[in-house]
Each structure stands twice: as structure tokens, then as C-alpha cells.
Design a protein around this motif. Sequence first.
Motif, PDB file in Angstrom:
ATOM      1  N   PHE A 112      91.294  27.803  61.223  1.00 12.97           N
ATOM      2  CA  PHE A 112      91.350  26.459  60.658  1.00 12.97           C
ATOM      3  C   PHE A 112      92.493  26.352  59.649  1.00 12.97           C
ATOM      4  O   PHE A 112      92.283  25.992  58.493  1.00 12.97           O
ATOM      5  CB  PHE A 112      90.019  26.112  59.979  1.00 12.97           C
ATOM      6  CG  PHE A 112      88.856  26.025  60.924  1.00 12.97           C
ATOM      7  CD1 PHE A 112      88.704  24.930  61.765  1.00 12.97           C
ATOM      8  CD2 PHE A 112      87.916  27.033  60.979  1.00 12.97           C
ATOM      9  CE1 PHE A 112      87.633  24.851  62.624  1.00 12.97           C
ATOM     10  CE2 PHE A 112      86.840  26.953  61.837  1.00 12.97           C
ATOM     11  CZ  PHE A 112      86.695  25.864  62.670  1.00 12.97           C
ATOM     12  N   VAL A 117      94.432  22.229  62.138  1.00 15.25           N
ATOM     13  CA  VAL A 117      93.463  21.157  61.903  1.00 15.25           C
ATOM     14  C   VAL A 117      94.133  19.789  62.053  1.00 15.25           C
ATOM     15  O   VAL A 117      93.573  18.867  62.673  1.00 15.25           O
ATOM     16  CB  VAL A 117      92.834  21.317  60.498  1.00 15.25           C
ATOM     17  CG1 VAL A 117      92.023  20.087  60.131  1.00 15.25           C
ATOM     18  CG2 VAL A 117      91.950  22.565  60.460  1.00 15.25           C
ATOM     19  N   ILE A 121      92.998  16.903  64.922  1.00 18.89           N
ATOM     20  CA  ILE A 121      92.545  15.549  64.553  1.00 18.89           C
ATOM     21  C   ILE A 121      93.479  14.498  65.127  1.00 18.89           C
ATOM     22  O   ILE A 121      93.028  13.452  65.631  1.00 18.89           O
ATOM     23  CB  ILE A 121      92.450  15.429  63.020  1.00 18.89           C
ATOM     24  CG1 ILE A 121      91.364  16.373  62.478  1.00 18.89           C
ATOM     25  CG2 ILE A 121      92.148  13.999  62.609  1.00 18.89           C
ATOM     26  CD1 ILE A 121      91.285  16.413  60.968  1.00 18.89           C
ATOM     27  N   ASN A 139      85.572  16.525  73.237  1.00 25.21           N
ATOM     28  CA  ASN A 139      85.420  16.749  71.790  1.00 25.21           C
ATOM     29  C   ASN A 139      84.032  16.364  71.302  1.00 25.21           C
ATOM     30  O   ASN A 139      83.421  17.071  70.491  1.00 25.21           O
ATOM     31  CB  ASN A 139      86.482  15.945  71.033  1.00 25.21           C
ATOM     32  CG  ASN A 139      87.847  16.612  71.033  1.00 25.21           C
ATOM     33  OD1 ASN A 139      88.172  17.407  70.165  1.00 25.21           O
ATOM     34  ND2 ASN A 139      88.656  16.290  72.050  1.00 25.21           N
ATOM     35  N   CYS A 142      81.201  18.838  71.680  1.00 28.33           N
ATOM     36  CA  CYS A 142      81.274  19.913  70.666  1.00 28.33           C
ATOM     37  C   CYS A 142      80.952  21.290  71.251  1.00 28.33           C
ATOM     38  O   CYS A 142      80.049  22.006  70.786  1.00 28.33           O
ATOM     39  CB  CYS A 142      80.328  19.589  69.512  1.00 28.33           C
ATOM     40  SG  CYS A 142      80.683  20.479  67.986  1.00 28.33           S
ATOM     41  N   GLN A 189      84.643  21.349  58.042  1.00 28.12           N
ATOM     42  CA  GLN A 189      84.862  19.904  57.967  1.00 28.12           C
ATOM     43  C   GLN A 189      86.108  19.660  57.136  1.00 28.12           C
ATOM     44  O   GLN A 189      86.384  20.390  56.192  1.00 28.12           O
ATOM     45  CB  GLN A 189      83.658  19.178  57.391  1.00 28.12           C
ATOM     46  CG  GLN A 189      83.282  19.560  55.975  1.00 28.12           C
ATOM     47  CD  GLN A 189      82.084  18.790  55.485  1.00 28.12           C
ATOM     48  OE1 GLN A 189      81.500  17.987  56.227  1.00 28.12           O
ATOM     49  NE2 GLN A 189      81.697  19.006  54.243  1.00 28.12           N
ATOM     50  N   LEU A 214      84.565  19.850  62.599  1.00 26.12           N
ATOM     51  CA  LEU A 214      85.377  20.664  63.487  1.00 26.12           C
ATOM     52  C   LEU A 214      84.605  21.901  63.971  1.00 26.12           C
ATOM     53  O   LEU A 214      83.759  22.437  63.254  1.00 26.12           O
ATOM     54  CB  LEU A 214      86.649  21.121  62.772  1.00 26.12           C
ATOM     55  CG  LEU A 214      87.471  20.015  62.094  1.00 26.12           C
ATOM     56  CD1 LEU A 214      88.620  20.618  61.309  1.00 26.12           C
ATOM     57  CD2 LEU A 214      87.989  19.020  63.128  1.00 26.12           C
ATOM     58  N   ILE A 221      90.386  23.946  68.652  1.00 24.70           N
ATOM     59  CA  ILE A 221      89.596  23.230  67.659  1.00 24.70           C
ATOM     60  C   ILE A 221      89.154  21.902  68.257  1.00 24.70           C
ATOM     61  O   ILE A 221      89.968  21.111  68.731  1.00 24.70           O
ATOM     62  CB  ILE A 221      90.413  22.984  66.365  1.00 24.70           C
ATOM     63  CG1 ILE A 221      90.771  24.314  65.708  1.00 24.70           C
ATOM     64  CG2 ILE A 221      89.628  22.126  65.384  1.00 24.70           C
ATOM     65  CD1 ILE A 221      91.629  24.172  64.466  1.00 24.70           C
ATOM     66  N   VAL A 223      87.066  18.270  67.724  1.00 26.54           N
ATOM     67  CA  VAL A 223      86.617  17.296  66.730  1.00 26.54           C
ATOM     68  C   VAL A 223      85.287  16.744  67.227  1.00 26.54           C
ATOM     69  O   VAL A 223      85.237  15.897  68.116  1.00 26.54           O
ATOM     70  CB  VAL A 223      87.652  16.180  66.536  1.00 26.54           C
ATOM     71  CG1 VAL A 223      87.151  15.177  65.499  1.00 26.54           C
ATOM     72  CG2 VAL A 223      88.998  16.754  66.115  1.00 26.54           C
ATOM     73  N   TYR A 226      83.931  12.005  63.700  1.00 29.14           N
ATOM     74  CA  TYR A 226      84.728  11.621  62.546  1.00 29.14           C
ATOM     75  C   TYR A 226      84.233  10.284  62.035  1.00 29.14           C
ATOM     76  O   TYR A 226      83.684   9.468  62.792  1.00 29.14           O
ATOM     77  CB  TYR A 226      86.222  11.559  62.913  1.00 29.14           C
ATOM     78  CG  TYR A 226      86.744  10.182  63.159  1.00 29.14           C
ATOM     79  CD1 TYR A 226      87.502   9.518  62.185  1.00 29.14           C
ATOM     80  CD2 TYR A 226      86.477   9.510  64.351  1.00 29.14           C
ATOM     81  CE1 TYR A 226      87.964   8.230  62.407  1.00 29.14           C
ATOM     82  CE2 TYR A 226      86.931   8.246  64.585  1.00 29.14           C
ATOM     83  CZ  TYR A 226      87.681   7.609  63.605  1.00 29.14           C
ATOM     84  OH  TYR A 226      88.140   6.337  63.831  1.00 29.14           O
TER      85      TYR A 226
END
Length: 234
Positions: A112, A117, A121, A139, A142, A189, A214, A221, A223, A226
Motif C-alpha cells: 500500500f 494506492v 483509486i 472491485n 472485494c 483505508q 482497499l 489493490i 477498491v 468509497y
Amino acid sequence: MAGPHSPNPTVGTNGPLPHTEGGPHQPPSVEYPHEHTATGPAFAAAPASAQPGTYPGPLPTQPPHAPGARYPNPRRKRLIIGILVAVALVAASTAAIVYGIRTNGANTGGAFSEGSVKTAIQGYLDALAHRDVDTIERNALCGLYDGVRDRRSDQALAKLSSDAFRKQFSEVEVTQIDKVVYLSQYQAQALFTMKVSSATGGPMHGQVQGIAQLLFQRNQILVCSYVLRTVGAY
């Protein structure tokens, strides 16, 4: 007729034996070399060094023992050994925990990083802006995307999420990652800031903050979700 011996005992061949007056005849006393009187010892006393049972010379000296000296108790010895073993185990466990924390922290920091990151995003927000349903769905699940057999409901949810985002923004750009909180080695996060362009178009403006959940999986990674920190019309 006289015999070979004279009947007179006092007469010898060499003449009469001498005797003293006033008493009977006493034969001469003869002293033998090994006879001793009653008052004297029969044998001479041997020297002290030759007496039996006597150690020749001075006795060897031995270091004196301290008064009241005690030998260690076996139970006490075992107790001390047990305490030392327990201390060693605690020290080893502490070292292992510290090593694990440092190792996990190093791995988490590499997974991360601020750059990775920010890239993750930005890719997710671009998928929302361009209605990339597969990327949104991947995403949002998860990490469960490959295990889900029927993804029709997930696809419908991905389309709704894209429609809601496009009603607010036509384009977004992540400018910086404000803070990353590590929940575990594979979860974190992030608080981020982005510039946005309104749904009707126009130049990008504003400093809108958002929070992303995350997950790091298979060198990627994801997301998971959000939310926006600032609500308004753009």
C-alpha cells in the motif's frame, strides 16, 4: 670305701666352698642378661615415630568449612532452572512478535505505497465515470469475483453505482493521498483528495475528499468501496 663323691657337700674338688658367718649358705646370685627387676620395664619404650597407628609426620591440613554452610536444595535448583526456561521462552516469543510486526509492516508498506494506492483509486473512479461494469464489479466484490457463479445482481449494482457517479461528475482526478491507515497486512483505508468536473462538463476544480476501503490480493489493490467527504452540486 669312699665313693667318687665326698659325702660332705661343702667340700669340693678344689676345697671347701667359702661361706659367711651368721647365716646359712647362699648360692651366688647369677644375673642373666634378659632378666629385669619388677620395677623396670621388660622392654625399652619404642620412639613415638615407630609406634603403630601413628601417622609419620604432621597431619595434612584441610580447608576449614564455613560455619553454617548449606548445600543447594534440589527443589530450589529445579525452581531456578524452570524460571530461567520461562524467561527464555518469553524472550523468544517477544522477539518473534516484534519480528512479525516489523515484517508485516514492511510488506504492508510495500503493498500500500502512496503511488500504488493513488493508481488503484484513480482506476476505480475512471471505471465509474466511463461505466466500465466489469471493473466496477470486480472491485466491489472485494476479492470474491472469481468465486461468484451468478454475477447478474452484482452487474446491476455496478451499473447503478456508475449512473449515480456520472450524475455528479463527468471526470475526476486524484491529486494526492492524504493518509493511509493499515488495518492488516492486506487491508487498509485511504483518505484522498481529487479534483472534479461537473456532470455538465467544464474545467476541473475543487478539492473534494473521499475515503476508499482497499484490499491487497494477488499483487493488485482493489477498491472495495468509497464515499465522498464533501457533498454538493458541481
